[in-house]
Design a protein around this motif. Structure first.
Motif, mmCIF file in Angstrom:
data_model
loop_
_atom_site.group_PDB
_atom_site.id
_atom_site.type_symbol
_atom_site.label_atom_id
_atom_site.label_comp_id
_atom_site.label_asym_id
_atom_site.label_seq_id
_atom_site.Cartn_x
_atom_site.Cartn_y
_atom_site.Cartn_z
ATOM 1 N N ALA A 66 0.833 -1.203 0.000
ATOM 2 C CA ALA A 66 0.000 0.000 0.000
ATOM 3 C C ALA A 66 0.868 1.255 0.000
ATOM 4 O O ALA A 66 0.541 2.250 -0.663
ATOM 5 C CB ALA A 66 -0.916 -0.014 1.222
ATOM 6 N N ARG A 67 1.962 1.193 0.726
ATOM 7 C CA ARG A 67 2.880 2.336 0.796
ATOM 8 C C ARG A 67 3.488 2.628 -0.569
ATOM 9 O O ARG A 67 3.510 3.788 -1.018
ATOM 10 C CB ARG A 67 3.974 2.007 1.813
ATOM 11 C CG ARG A 67 4.986 3.097 2.070
ATOM 12 C CD ARG A 67 6.049 2.568 3.025
ATOM 13 N NE ARG A 67 7.109 3.529 3.242
ATOM 14 C CZ ARG A 67 8.326 3.200 3.676
ATOM 15 N NH1 ARG A 67 8.624 1.919 3.929
ATOM 16 N NH2 ARG A 67 9.247 4.131 3.857
ATOM 17 N N VAL A 68 3.974 1.603 -1.237
ATOM 18 C CA VAL A 68 4.567 1.782 -2.560
ATOM 19 C C VAL A 68 3.538 2.296 -3.548
ATOM 20 O O VAL A 68 3.826 3.196 -4.352
ATOM 21 C CB VAL A 68 5.185 0.452 -3.054
ATOM 22 C CG1 VAL A 68 5.547 0.536 -4.532
ATOM 23 C CG2 VAL A 68 6.423 0.103 -2.225
ATOM 24 N N PRO A 99 16.117 -9.886 -1.962
ATOM 25 C CA PRO A 99 17.051 -9.014 -1.251
ATOM 26 C C PRO A 99 17.811 -8.028 -2.128
ATOM 27 O O PRO A 99 18.541 -7.183 -1.612
ATOM 28 C CB PRO A 99 18.027 -10.003 -0.605
ATOM 29 C CG PRO A 99 17.998 -11.197 -1.506
ATOM 30 C CD PRO A 99 16.572 -11.288 -1.979
ATOM 31 N N THR A 100 17.643 -8.121 -3.437
ATOM 32 C CA THR A 100 18.404 -7.257 -4.337
ATOM 33 C C THR A 100 18.059 -5.783 -4.125
ATOM 34 O O THR A 100 16.917 -5.433 -3.802
ATOM 35 C CB THR A 100 18.138 -7.642 -5.805
ATOM 36 O OG1 THR A 100 18.920 -6.832 -6.670
ATOM 37 C CG2 THR A 100 16.671 -7.449 -6.180
ATOM 38 N N LEU A 101 19.063 -4.929 -4.329
ATOM 39 C CA LEU A 101 18.857 -3.481 -4.237
ATOM 40 C C LEU A 101 18.519 -2.973 -5.633
ATOM 41 O O LEU A 101 19.403 -2.529 -6.375
ATOM 42 C CB LEU A 101 20.110 -2.783 -3.700
ATOM 43 C CG LEU A 101 20.670 -3.264 -2.348
ATOM 44 C CD1 LEU A 101 21.849 -2.405 -1.928
ATOM 45 C CD2 LEU A 101 19.591 -3.262 -1.275
ATOM 46 N N ASN A 102 17.249 -3.015 -5.971
ATOM 47 C CA ASN A 102 16.895 -2.671 -7.350
ATOM 48 C C ASN A 102 15.453 -2.217 -7.450
ATOM 49 O O ASN A 102 14.614 -2.473 -6.577
ATOM 50 C CB ASN A 102 17.129 -3.893 -8.264
ATOM 51 C CG ASN A 102 17.272 -3.493 -9.722
ATOM 52 O OD1 ASN A 102 17.546 -2.342 -10.034
ATOM 53 N ND2 ASN A 102 17.098 -4.447 -10.617
ATOM 54 N N ILE A 117 15.797 -3.330 -1.300
ATOM 55 C CA ILE A 117 16.242 -1.940 -1.327
ATOM 56 C C ILE A 117 15.515 -1.111 -0.267
ATOM 57 O O ILE A 117 16.076 -0.174 0.307
ATOM 58 C CB ILE A 117 16.072 -1.322 -2.739
ATOM 59 C CG1 ILE A 117 16.933 -0.066 -2.868
ATOM 60 C CG2 ILE A 117 14.616 -1.031 -3.058
ATOM 61 C CD1 ILE A 117 17.046 0.459 -4.290
ATOM 62 N N VAL A 118 14.254 -1.480 0.005
ATOM 63 C CA VAL A 118 13.474 -0.741 0.999
ATOM 64 C C VAL A 118 13.930 -1.087 2.410
ATOM 65 O O VAL A 118 14.150 -0.208 3.248
ATOM 66 C CB VAL A 118 11.973 -1.033 0.831
ATOM 67 C CG1 VAL A 118 11.165 -0.284 1.900
ATOM 68 C CG2 VAL A 118 11.486 -0.637 -0.562
ATOM 69 N N LEU A 123 14.412 2.765 3.934
ATOM 70 C CA LEU A 123 14.032 3.948 3.161
ATOM 71 C C LEU A 123 12.792 4.638 3.707
ATOM 72 O O LEU A 123 11.817 3.998 4.108
ATOM 73 C CB LEU A 123 13.772 3.553 1.706
ATOM 74 C CG LEU A 123 14.961 2.988 0.922
ATOM 75 C CD1 LEU A 123 14.537 2.679 -0.516
ATOM 76 C CD2 LEU A 123 16.134 3.962 0.922
ATOM 77 N N SER A 124 12.846 5.953 3.686
ATOM 78 C CA SER A 124 11.671 6.764 3.996
ATOM 79 C C SER A 124 10.795 6.863 2.749
ATOM 80 O O SER A 124 11.214 6.494 1.644
ATOM 81 C CB SER A 124 12.106 8.166 4.429
ATOM 82 O OG SER A 124 12.714 8.843 3.322
#
Length: 258
Positions: A66-68, A99-102, A117-118, A123-124
């Motif tokens: 929901a946040r995204v 787990p990828t930062l993407n 990545i989150v 991340l805010s």
């Protein structure tokens, strides 16, 4: 003789394929139409989502999903203002539990962000907006079509010739898959930074978050650059350029917040 004629034809086609992007004003080499890019991207996106679902990799975190969606919905409004043709896109965002930062956005507004990545970078909302604003900018700036064109060109004259002859690219969904793995040019990355921070500011997200985001990304470097950073400008250069943009973006942010 045939080879020379083919090379001449390909050169002429390449020159004819240069187009001016309506948002950035930059000349781009584009061998596929927007419609073809969207069709092949939709197929590749559906395949990616289906594979993630089969592996149990679609996020079941209702709050994160929901946040995204809330963040990307606000960015989409601004993207459609910046590039009106995108109002007809079938926008979609998926959160993939890996787990990828993407994160990425394909032609036509097909988006994904990875939980890694989150969560790893804590991340805010403002920082997520900077990431997704950057990725959405790639789409409205036509960078995906550029990458598809590169993918096609690297497959040789046969594929390129078939495209120039009018071959339906909806059967070339693998091209969209390849395009996801190809790096954007540094110029394209800088463009996406420039327009991404503006999209986020216009959507009411703090421009200063662009700096804190890349500080976190730089610290996450570890033994090698994260996938999201693998072909991007160096974090120090990127932060310097973004920092110079912040004063120009603050009035847009303040207007959106008020």
């Amino acid at each position: 003789m045939k080879t020379r004629l083919l090379l001449t034809a390909l050169l002429a086609a390449t020159l004819a394929a240069c187009q001016t992007n309506p948002v950035s004003g930059r000349k781009q080499l584009v061998l596929v139409s927007e419609e073809q890019a969207q069709a092949s991207s939709a197929q590749a996106y559906a395949q990616t989502v289906n594979e993630a679902q089969q592996k149990g990799k679609l996020s079941t975190d209702a709050a994160l999903n929901a946040r995204v969606k809330r963040i990307t919905d606000r960015l989409i409004v601004q993207a459609e203002n910046m590039y009106p043709p995108s109002r007809s896109w079938k926008w979609s965002v998926t959160v993939i539990d890996e787990p990828t930062l993407n994160a990425w956005c394909m032609p036509g507004g097909k988006m994904a962000i990875y939980t890694g990545i989150v969560r790893k970078l804590n991340l805010s909302d403002d920082e997520i907006a900077q990431i997704m604003g950057h990725e959405i900018s790639h789409a409205i700036l036509g960078h995906g079509r550029e990458r598809m064109s590169r993918a096609i060109a690297t497959q040789g004259g046969l594929e390129l010739g078939s495209i120039l002859a009018g071959r339906d690219l909806t059967v070339l969904a693998p091209v969209a898959d390849i395009a996801l793995t190809l790096p954007n040019s540094r110029e394209a990355e800088s463009e996406a930074d420039r327009y991404g921070i503006e999209l986020a500011a216009r959507a009411g997200y703090n421009p200063h978050a662009a700096i804190s985001l890349w500080e976190k990304m730089s610290q996450a470097n570890g033994n090698g650059p994260p996938q999201f950073l693998s072909t991007h400008p160096s974090p120090s250069n990127r932060m310097q350029a973004l920092n110079a943009l912040v004063p120009k973006m603050m009035p847009l942010y303040e207007k959106a917040r008020n």
